[in-house]
Design an enzyme around this catalytic site. Structure first.
Site, PDB file in Angstrom:
ATOM      1  N   HIS A 138       0.940  -1.018   0.057  1.00 34.60           N
ATOM      2  CA  HIS A 138      -0.078  -0.035   0.326  1.00 34.60           C
ATOM      3  C   HIS A 138       0.863   1.304   0.024  1.00 34.60           C
ATOM      4  O   HIS A 138       0.455   2.470   0.394  1.00 34.60           O
ATOM      5  CB  HIS A 138      -1.064  -0.062   1.116  1.00 34.60           C
ATOM      6  CG  HIS A 138      -1.800  -1.277   1.536  1.00 34.60           C
ATOM      7  ND1 HIS A 138      -2.717  -1.389   0.935  1.00 34.60           N
ATOM      8  CD2 HIS A 138      -1.359  -2.385   2.380  1.00 34.60           C
ATOM      9  CE1 HIS A 138      -3.153  -2.873   1.357  1.00 34.60           C
ATOM     10  NE2 HIS A 138      -2.177  -3.303   2.075  1.00 34.60           N
ATOM     11  N   SER A 184      14.776  21.998 -15.328  1.00 33.87           N
ATOM     12  CA  SER A 184      13.478  22.788 -15.674  1.00 33.87           C
ATOM     13  C   SER A 184      14.181  24.382 -16.036  1.00 33.87           C
ATOM     14  O   SER A 184      15.082  24.873 -15.503  1.00 33.87           O
ATOM     15  CB  SER A 184      12.874  22.954 -14.324  1.00 33.87           C
ATOM     16  OG  SER A 184      12.054  24.328 -14.166  1.00 33.87           O
ATOM     17  N   LYS A 222      15.625  21.609 -10.169  1.00 36.28           N
ATOM     18  CA  LYS A 222      14.972  20.329 -10.504  1.00 36.28           C
ATOM     19  C   LYS A 222      15.995  19.522 -11.438  1.00 36.28           C
ATOM     20  O   LYS A 222      16.764  19.645 -12.191  1.00 36.28           O
ATOM     21  CB  LYS A 222      13.846  20.705 -11.357  1.00 36.28           C
ATOM     22  CG  LYS A 222      12.878  21.646 -10.789  1.00 36.28           C
ATOM     23  CD  LYS A 222      11.741  20.494  -9.859  1.00 36.28           C
ATOM     24  CE  LYS A 222      10.758  19.713 -10.709  1.00 36.28           C
ATOM     25  NZ  LYS A 222       9.722  20.601 -11.186  1.00 36.28           N
ATOM     26  N   ASN A 254      14.384  16.370 -13.471  1.00 37.75           N
ATOM     27  CA  ASN A 254      13.374  15.502 -13.662  1.00 37.75           C
ATOM     28  C   ASN A 254      13.361  14.245 -14.285  1.00 37.75           C
ATOM     29  O   ASN A 254      14.340  14.296 -15.256  1.00 37.75           O
ATOM     30  CB  ASN A 254      12.454  16.548 -14.717  1.00 37.75           C
ATOM     31  CG  ASN A 254      11.786  17.762 -13.995  1.00 37.75           C
ATOM     32  OD1 ASN A 254      11.777  17.661 -12.739  1.00 37.75           O
ATOM     33  ND2 ASN A 254      11.581  18.995 -14.690  1.00 37.75           N
ATOM     34  N   GLU A 274       8.733   9.115 -16.787  1.00 40.32           N
ATOM     35  CA  GLU A 274       7.265   9.448 -17.011  1.00 40.32           C
ATOM     36  C   GLU A 274       6.662   9.301 -18.211  1.00 40.32           C
ATOM     37  O   GLU A 274       5.766   8.822 -18.425  1.00 40.32           O
ATOM     38  CB  GLU A 274       7.102  10.956 -16.743  1.00 40.32           C
ATOM     39  CG  GLU A 274       7.758  11.279 -15.407  1.00 40.32           C
ATOM     40  CD  GLU A 274       7.679  12.986 -15.430  1.00 40.32           C
ATOM     41  OE1 GLU A 274       6.733  13.696 -14.707  1.00 40.32           O
ATOM     42  OE2 GLU A 274       8.832  13.696 -15.528  1.00 40.32           O
ATOM     43  N   GLN A 312      -6.240  -3.711 -43.313  1.00 37.56           N
ATOM     44  CA  GLN A 312      -4.990  -2.627 -43.636  1.00 37.56           C
ATOM     45  C   GLN A 312      -4.645  -1.788 -42.308  1.00 37.56           C
ATOM     46  O   GLN A 312      -3.576  -1.595 -42.311  1.00 37.56           O
ATOM     47  CB  GLN A 312      -5.581  -1.695 -44.714  1.00 37.56           C
ATOM     48  CG  GLN A 312      -4.380  -0.840 -45.187  1.00 37.56           C
ATOM     49  CD  GLN A 312      -4.621  -0.212 -46.658  1.00 37.56           C
ATOM     50  OE1 GLN A 312      -4.430  -0.937 -47.634  1.00 37.56           O
ATOM     51  NE2 GLN A 312      -4.979   0.972 -46.633  1.00 37.56           N
TER      52      GLN A 312
HETATM   53  N1  ARG Z   1      -2.644  -2.866 -48.490  1.00 37.32           N
HETATM   54  C1  ARG Z   1      -3.501  -3.850 -48.276  1.00 37.32           C
HETATM   55  C2  ARG Z   1      -3.442  -4.021 -46.589  1.00 37.32           C
HETATM   56  O1  ARG Z   1      -2.413  -3.674 -45.954  1.00 37.32           O
HETATM   57  C3  ARG Z   1      -2.894  -4.941 -48.891  1.00 37.32           C
HETATM   58  C4  ARG Z   1      -4.093  -6.061 -49.215  1.00 37.32           C
HETATM   59  C5  ARG Z   1      -5.174  -5.793 -50.049  1.00 37.32           C
HETATM   60  N2  ARG Z   1      -5.891  -6.489 -50.538  1.00 37.32           N
HETATM   61  C6  ARG Z   1      -6.828  -6.177 -51.290  1.00 37.32           C
HETATM   62  N3  ARG Z   1      -7.832  -7.530 -51.742  1.00 37.32           N
HETATM   63  N4  ARG Z   1      -7.198  -4.988 -51.488  1.00 37.32           N
HETATM   64  O2  ARG Z   1      -4.322  -4.872 -46.144  1.00 37.32           O
END
Ligand code: ARG
Length: 465
Positions: free
Chosen positions: A163, A284, A290, A292, A297, A329
């Protein structure tokens, strides 16, 4: 002959006449992020085309032209003169389009029996596999830095807290070894994850596999994967490897953040247990006194973005039907972000720990405050006078109260003071009231005594050697 498609549509130009909307291009393009996988993309393409030629799907001449072209692409990227194009969306299409500019017609054969779906999954696994290795190595470096300090401070006494209230004296070495244990589990999480994810999606093609007589075992072996993934839908859809990797990053970041928090506390003027080196402190602009602990952090703070990446990744994936969806993606930016943040955190922590100065007298003085040896007194009463522990606890409580009233520590009470509470006490009791006696007595396996700490330090040094 078909009309040349508009720029940006050249990979699927047949059906498309008009250019995509500018915003469509902006939301769709991932090149700024996935250009980091250029090396993996080239590696994957080399393995793929070698296999295509071995399987008589492309000619040896085309293979050689493609491999030579890929060498040039690689050089252009390394030299910083590769023309990355947003209208070509991602790294896969950028490289293929450039290859076509360099070698012409044979470039079009590279994508036989392959889709961007298995291509991106392959590249991303290759990238993550390496990133896990690097973080595992960095974690080991941090463990080594902690081990050095634990060795130096196997008998440096500090207050142990529960604690954040003084509980019992511990050794600083023991405290640091607790983190060695935690970081060792983080390291093994990186390596376990790496082992589990080390299977090849290449050859799954768009989602269903391919009619070409490819050899997935061959490309898997070429790329250092244990085996090809057994299900083509899984191969292009699964991102649990990234989730697992970012989870492992999150847990490691959580440990780093706890240690960072301790450093912030220890480096305060009130505690003064450690002083960070100049290289790891900031001043600082207004308060000249100081020093820091900004790096500590920020390690604590960056944990937030790593957890955020994990949450975002899980959320991106949770509603996706099989197989590929463009949502996926987004996986790379989040994963890169988590790995990058952890990279900085591990490096900073290793830097701080290896170069701090420990104020042993301040630690010892703090350890003696707050009646930290009260448990030792109670244990003594049980051992030497045969008191039941509950009664010993009561007697000790009265002794602490007396010391509190007199404004002194337990070891500073006179024998008459002590006898006024428990008449059978003798001078021998003082031997358990010092912080050194306290830590030395805790020799149970896993305990804080210097002998046990030194054993653990040697065990870990051997394990890591
Ligand atoms: N840039 C795309 C990704 O990172 C690659 C795959 C794209 N495939 C597709 N069928 N559009 O996911």
């Amino acid at each position: 002959m078909a009309k040349k498609p508009a720029s940006g549509q050249e990979m699927w130009g047949g059906r498309f006449a008009a250019k995509p909307d500018e915003v469509m291009e902006a939301i769709n393009a991932s090149i700024d992020v996935d250009k980091r996988m250029a090396a993996e993309d080239i590696q994957g393409s080399r393995a793929h085309v070698r296999m295509l030629a071995d399987s008589k799907i492309v000619s040896d001449t085309d293979r050689d032209a493609i491999l030579e072209g890929l060498d040039q692409v690689e050089q252009e990227i390394a030299g910083g003169d590769f023309p990355f194009r947003k209208d070509l969306e991602d790294i896969h299409m950028n490289i293929e389009a450039r290859l076509k500019e360099i070698i012409g017609e044979p470039a079009g054969r590279l994508h036989t029996a392959r889709s961007r779906n298995d291509q991106v999954a392959t590249d991303f696994r290759l990238w993550t596999r390496q990133a896990l290795q690097t973080r595992a190595d960095q974690t080991r470096g941090l463990m080594e830095a902690l081990l050095e300090q634990a060795d130096l401070h196997a008998d440096t006494v500090m207050p142990g807290f529960t604690h954040l209230q003084t509980a019992q004296p511990v050794t600083f070495g023991h405290h640091l070894m607790a983190y060695v244990e935690m970081f060792s589990r983080d390291r093994s999480r990186f390596l376990d994850c790496q082992d589990r994810m080390n299977e090849s999606p290449l050859g799954a093609a768009a989602l269903a596999g391919t009619g070409f007589p490819i050899d997935r075992q061959k490309t898997a072996a070429d790329l250092g994967f244990k085996a090809p993934m057994a299900n083509s839908l899984d191969a292009v859809s699964a991102r649990d490897f990234a989730v697992e990797a970012v989870s492992a990053c999150s847990i490691c970041a959580m440990h780093l953040s706890r240690l960072a928090e301790e450093i912030v506390i220890w480096a305060s003027a009130q505690f003064h247990f450690v002083r960070l080196s100049d290289a790891w402190s900031t001043g600082s602009s207004i308060m000249p006194q100081k020093r820091n602990p900004d790096a500590a952090e920020l390690v604590r703070a960056k944990t937030g973005r790593i957890y955020g990446a994990l949450q975002a990744l899980l959320t991106v994936l949770k509603g996706l039907p099989l197989a590929y969806s463009k949502d996926m993606q987004e996986d790379k930016e989040l994963t890169f972000l988590a790995f990058d943040a952890l990279d900085l955190c591990l490096a900073s922590m290793t830097g701080m720990v290896s170069s701090w100065t420990v104020d042993k007298p301040a630690m010892r003085a703090a350890a003696a405050h707050g009646f930290s040896t009260a448990t030792d007194l109670a244990d003594y009463l049980v051992r030497e006078l045969g008191l039941p522990f509950r009664e010993a606890h009561h007697v000790t409580g009265a002794t602490v109260k007396l010391a509190e009233d007199k404004g002194c520590d337990l070891a500073e009470l006179s024998i008459d003071d002590l006898k006024s509470i428990e008449p059978r006490l003798t001078d021998a009791v003082y031997s358990v009231l010092t912080v050194e006696a306290s830590v030395n007595s805790r020799q149970s396996y896993g305990g804080t005594s210097p002998v046990r700490v030194r054993e653990q330090v040697s065990r870990w040094k051997e394990l890591l050697s």
